[in-house]
Each structure stands twice: as C-alpha cells, then as structure tokens.
Design a protein around this motif. Structure first.
Motif, PDB file in Angstrom:
ATOM      1  N   PRO A 196       0.747  -1.305   0.483  1.00  0.00           N
ATOM      2  CA  PRO A 196       0.511   0.119  -0.028  1.00  0.00           C
ATOM      3  C   PRO A 196       1.342   1.663   0.423  1.00  0.00           C
ATOM      4  N   SER A 197       1.989   1.010   1.050  1.00  0.00           N
ATOM      5  CA  SER A 197       3.137   2.681   0.627  1.00  0.00           C
ATOM      6  C   SER A 197       3.270   2.281  -0.963  1.00  0.00           C
ATOM      7  N   ILE A 202       4.355   4.391  -6.518  1.00  0.00           N
ATOM      8  CA  ILE A 202       4.903   4.097  -7.958  1.00  0.00           C
ATOM      9  C   ILE A 202       3.228   4.986  -8.570  1.00  0.00           C
ATOM     10  N   GLU A 203       1.899   5.095  -7.917  1.00  0.00           N
ATOM     11  CA  GLU A 203       0.927   6.048  -8.780  1.00  0.00           C
ATOM     12  C   GLU A 203       1.665   7.675  -8.900  1.00  0.00           C
ATOM     13  N   GLU A 211       1.060   9.771 -16.585  1.00  0.00           N
ATOM     14  CA  GLU A 211       0.182   9.077 -17.030  1.00  0.00           C
ATOM     15  C   GLU A 211      -1.314   9.667 -16.017  1.00  0.00           C
ATOM     16  N   GLU A 212      -2.676   9.179 -16.579  1.00  0.00           N
ATOM     17  CA  GLU A 212      -4.248   9.553 -15.741  1.00  0.00           C
ATOM     18  C   GLU A 212      -3.514   9.201 -14.513  1.00  0.00           C
ATOM     19  N   LYS A 213      -4.987   9.027 -13.225  1.00  0.00           N
ATOM     20  CA  LYS A 213      -5.331   8.818 -12.228  1.00  0.00           C
ATOM     21  C   LYS A 213      -5.283   7.525 -12.271  1.00  0.00           C
ATOM     22  N   ALA A 214      -4.920   6.678 -11.570  1.00  0.00           N
ATOM     23  CA  ALA A 214      -5.900   5.287 -11.602  1.00  0.00           C
ATOM     24  C   ALA A 214      -6.772   4.922 -10.263  1.00  0.00           C
ATOM     25  N   LYS A 312      -8.401   2.586  -4.495  1.00  0.00           N
ATOM     26  CA  LYS A 312      -9.603   3.946  -3.651  1.00  0.00           C
ATOM     27  C   LYS A 312     -10.296   3.993  -3.417  1.00  0.00           C
ATOM     28  N   ASN A 313     -11.862   3.211  -3.677  1.00  0.00           N
ATOM     29  CA  ASN A 313     -12.013   3.038  -2.916  1.00  0.00           C
ATOM     30  C   ASN A 313     -12.161   2.452  -1.591  1.00  0.00           C
ATOM     31  N   PRO A 314     -12.733   3.177  -0.182  1.00  0.00           N
ATOM     32  CA  PRO A 314     -12.084   2.757   1.093  1.00  0.00           C
ATOM     33  C   PRO A 314     -13.216   0.526   1.326  1.00  0.00           C
ATOM     34  N   SER A 315     -13.758   0.108   0.161  1.00  0.00           N
ATOM     35  CA  SER A 315     -14.995   0.020   1.046  1.00  0.00           C
ATOM     36  C   SER A 315     -13.880  -1.427  -0.225  1.00  0.00           C
ATOM     37  N   LEU A 316     -13.446  -1.440  -1.012  1.00  0.00           N
ATOM     38  CA  LEU A 316     -13.231  -2.261  -2.071  1.00  0.00           C
ATOM     39  C   LEU A 316     -11.232  -2.753  -1.340  1.00  0.00           C
ATOM     40  N   ASN A 317     -10.342  -1.602  -0.645  1.00  0.00           N
ATOM     41  CA  ASN A 317      -9.436  -1.485   0.415  1.00  0.00           C
ATOM     42  C   ASN A 317      -9.185  -2.106   1.361  1.00  0.00           C
TER      43      ASN A 317
END
Length: 524
Positions: A196-197, A202-203, A211-214, A312-317
């Motif tokens: 996660p860090s 990388i982003e 590059e665009e945001k992922a 980025k989505n809190p539920s998925l993460n």
C-alpha cells in the motif's frame, strides 16, 4: 428364542427402509445441488461475458440472476452441510467461501464501474528479477471499465512514462550503490515492502510521467500468467507466426523484449501487447468450466501473493486488506503476560540488472531457544544456491547470472541483534542499514548478499529479547514475500523440557502456535 428371531425379523426391514429413504434423500439433494451448481456456473459465465465483451445494457440483469443463483446454491449447500453434521464446513471451509462470495458480489458493481468509469493499472512484474512487490515492473496494462463493461485494455512499456517524467528524485541508497545512476525512476519505485505504501510512490511516478490517475493498482507476476496459459492452452501470435504455451512463454517474451532494446524502442511494448491481447481474447471466449479453472488459479495466486492489489475505494480497499491480498506489512504489537507473539519477514531485491531469480533455490532454518529463562534467543539461517550455469547473461539462451540480493529482514522492535554472518564471516556494522518502522512495530535490517552462479551462500542472523516473565505460549507470524516460489522452512523451538521441530514447504503466510508446557512443547 422365537421372540428374538421375530424381533430381528421386524427390525431388519425397518433398517433397510430407513437406509433406502436416506439414500433417496441424499440422491435427491445431491442431484438438486448439482443442477443448482450448473445453473449458477452458467449464469456466472453469462455475467462474465457481458462484462468482458462490454455489454452494459445486460449487466444489471445478468448480475441479479447470478446473485440470486449464488444465494440459492449457498442455502442448499448449507442445508446439506447441516445434515452432514458440519462435515463440509470442516473439510471444505464452506462457511468461509460462502461469506467470501457474498462480499465479492456486493463489491462487484463498484469494481466494474456500474455507475461510471473505473481505471486500473496492472503492473506486469517479472519475478525472475525479484523485487519487493513480486518482480521488476517492465510493462503495465491500463484496464478501463464503464457501466459494468470492459471498455479498453491498453498495454505500455514502463519506460514510456519513465522517459516523460521531468525533475530529479534521489534513489534509495541501495539502488544508488548498485546502479550508480543518481536518480530514482518509475521502474524501480516498487521499493517499499509494504505494498500500500509502495503503491502511493508508484502512482506518483506515473502521474509525473503524464499518466492519468488510477482507481487501483494490481501487481501481477509472470509466474501467474504462465499458470493461466497452462490452464487455457496455447496462444497464437499472428504477427510473429508463433504459438506460445507455458513452456516457451518466457523465452518468447524475453527475447523479443530485451534483444537490441533501448529506452524509446517499441519492440517490448509490441510483444507484450500481442501476448496480452491474445490472452485477453482467449479468456473472453472461455466457457464456464475453463473460467472455474482460471478462478482457481487466481485464488491460489492471491493466497501465494502472485497478485497484489490496492484500491482508492474504501470498501474495496478494506476488503482486500482483510483478505491479506494487498501485500501489507503486518503491524506487530508488544507481547502481553505469558503470551509471546513473534514476527519474521525477509524481503529480497535483485539489484544485479539480470534475471538471476530463474535459478535461485533457498532454504530457511530458524531456531528459538526458551531455555534461558526470561531471555529468548533466536537464530535465523538462510541458505541460497544459485543454479545458474553462467556468471552473466547469454541472450537469448540465458538471462541469469550473479544474484546481487539486497536483503531486508524485519523483526519486532524489541529485539536486539547480536550478529549477522555471511558465509561464516561477521558482517561489519557499516555494511548494515538499520531503520525503525515504528508504525508497524518493526525494525528493518538491510545489507547486500551476493550469490555467484554455481555457488552457495549462507546468511545467519542472531538476535535476542528479554521478557518480563517466562512465556507459556508462543505464536510466530511468518510472512512470505510476493513473487518468491515455495521454499523449505524448518523451525526448532527449544526449552528446558525439550524441543519441537516444525518443517514444511512455505507457499503463503503462516501463523504457528505453540504451548510451552512444563513437560514438553506442543503445537496448537
């Protein structure tokens, strides 16, 4: 005498009748379950195809049908499970898989952008050049979903955004020592063992490269792609007039990518794109039985950390974090009372600019001694063997060579390291980097270890801790690095009353628990 015979004569038909009824009931429920499972698989296939073939208008209907079939199937499985006295739960972890399926279904609409567009970067990692998140990031795929459909899959060479980035970033010291270039680039940015860090770094590099945001990053290792192709069957690359299977995949990809390569050349992008698109098309047209096999490979890969993901989505993460699929460093808390909680993780990074991990074998021996009262002593030995035939690469036949391994070992903060030896020689303090990761309750020991071709190298680390009281229970959390294949691990737990030897091949994270009894040590 006659009464006994009459009783037996009456009981036998009853037993036969009950047995027959039970057999018919089992047969009925079994057939019902079979047809329900087949129905669920078919609805899953239809849902998968509506997503991958970009058919948003039918996504909602297919998803509802799949969700309802899953619930119906799980109810029937749970009913039979109760009839069996929870045998299925104990044997096949039915409850666990049921909860997992329900949670994935809850999150699937968000994952595929039912209410908008989602963009994910899939980092294509070569685990023959091991890095903290699994392997060297040579290429990546940009995957876009919109309204429940797969809108686009685009493959790119990592050197393209690397070449467009402006400014200067100082590299971590080991990268500078190994490459002596003075800068840090996107291709080496998966440096942090806490994925996660690392993902944030990388982003950042991606955005600096235009590059665009992922909405999420997924790290995918070459070994898993190879396994998927083994299940699916060969791919045909029309532009190269060549068939590719699990046996020649690496040779084809590496040869076309690396020979005469220079930053700005397009050959690597072209071969990776051709392979990736051929694989994507084959998966799109796979039937239910094949999809089931692919899901099995992916699920195994998640457990063995051949895939990592963060969103980025809190539920998925939160979901991938709870499942242990995000490659996070464990957070270690101090031991309490007579329960001694231990932790061990070692991370390798190939900084030899080669693919030496094609040929590295490793074995780990770990000893912990409780026989010193309140002082606990541990010894960790890592045995490496480089089975590569040549000290440098000989493309296109051999890509390995000397394994230049920057090794990091993670221990709880409270330990005192007493010595580090490489091949029996004490490593000087100036060659060891010590970093405290207080947010995780860990300390990091880092140093270089070189394993030449056809040679063996042994690393031994000794450390100890003083406890407030003699422990009665011992728990060891053993974390496995992404991209590293299975290895033999042996643990010898010693006390004044004896010892206990645990030995196993390790493919995924383990938690080992022991009771340090007055008479003997036993595993829980």
């Amino acid at each position: 005498m006659n009464l006994k015979k009459n009783s037996k004569a009456k009981i036998v038909p009853i037993i036969i009748s009950v047995s027959f009824i039970f057999f018919v009931a089992i047969l009925f429920f079994g057939l019902n379950l079979y047809f329900s499972a087949a129905k669920t698989l078919k609805s899953g296939e239809n849902l998968f195809k509506s997503i991958t073939k970009n058919e948003p208008p039918v996504f909602s209907a297919n998803f509802r049908l799949w969700e309802n079939n899953c619930r119906s199937l799980l109810k029937k499985v749970n009913f039979i499970d109760r009839l069996s006295g929870r045998y299925l739960s104990r044997r096949y972890r039915i409850d666990e898989f049921g909860e997992l399926a329900e949670e994935i279904n809850r999150l699937l609409p968000e994952l595929v952008g039912q209410e908008g567009q989602r963009t994910y970067f899939v980092l294509l990692q070569n685990d023959r050049e091991i890095r903290p998140s699994g392997g060297f990031m040579g290429s990546y795929a940009k995957v876009k979903f919109a309204n429940g459909g797969l809108k686009e899959v685009f493959f790119q060479d990592i050197y393209v955004p690397d070449g467009q980035a402006v400014g200067h970033v100082d590299p971590p010291l080991p990268i500078q020592v190994a490459f002596k270039q003075g800068w840090w680039k996107l291709r080496d940015s998966n440096w942090d063992p806490d994925f996660p860090s690392a993902a944030k770094t990388i982003e950042w590099f991606f955005q600096k490269g235009g590059e665009e945001k992922a909405d999420g990053l997924i790290a995918l290792n070459f070994s898993l792609v190879k396994e998927i192709i083994r299940v699916l069957g060969p791919l045909y690359l029309a532009d190269y007039r060549q068939s590719v299977d699990e046996n020649n995949l690496y040779q084809v990809a590496q040869s076309h990518s690396e020979i005469d390569f220079f930053p700005g050349s397009t050959q690597k992008k072209e071969i990776i794109a051709d392979l990736g698109l051929a694989l994507t098309e084959k998966i799109k047209n796979t039937q239910a039985d094949g999809l089931k096999k692919i899901l099995g490979v992916i699920y195994k890969g998640l457990a063995e950390k051949q895939i990592l993901m963060t969103f980025k989505n809190p539920s998925l993460n939160d979901f991938v974090d709870r499942q242990g699929w995000n490659g996070a460093l464990k957070k270690v808390k101090p031991s309490k009372n007579k329960d001694f909680d231990d932790y061990l993780y070692w991370v390798e990074t190939n900084l030899g600019a080669n693919k030496a991990n094609c040929c590295i074998k490793r074995e780990i021996r770990h000893e912990i001694d409780f026989g010193q009262g309140k002082t606990v002593k541990e010894s960790l030995s890592l045995f490496y063997k480089n089975e590569g035939k040549f000290s440098t690469g000989i493309p296109p036949f051999f890509w390995g060579g000397t394994y230049v391994n920057y090794l990091r070992i993670y221990l709880p903060l409270s330990y005192r390291v007493t010595s580090i030896d490489v091949n029996g020689k004490n490593l000087p303090a100036e060659e060891i980097t010590l970093e405290m990761k207080k947010d995780f309750g860990l300390q990091e020991l880092g140093f270089f270890v070189r394993i030449p071709a056809q040679k063996e190298t042994t690393v031994e680390v000794n450390y100890e801790i003083s406890l407030a009281e003699v422990p009665e229970n011992y728990s060891l959390s053993l974390q496995k690095q992404p991209g590293v294949a299975g290895f033999l691990y042996g643990l010898n737990v010693k006390s004044k009353t004896g010892s206990f030897v645990y030995e196993s091949e390790i493919f995924k994270d383990q938690v080992l628990n022991f009771v340090l009894g007055y008479d003997k040590i036993r595993q829980r």
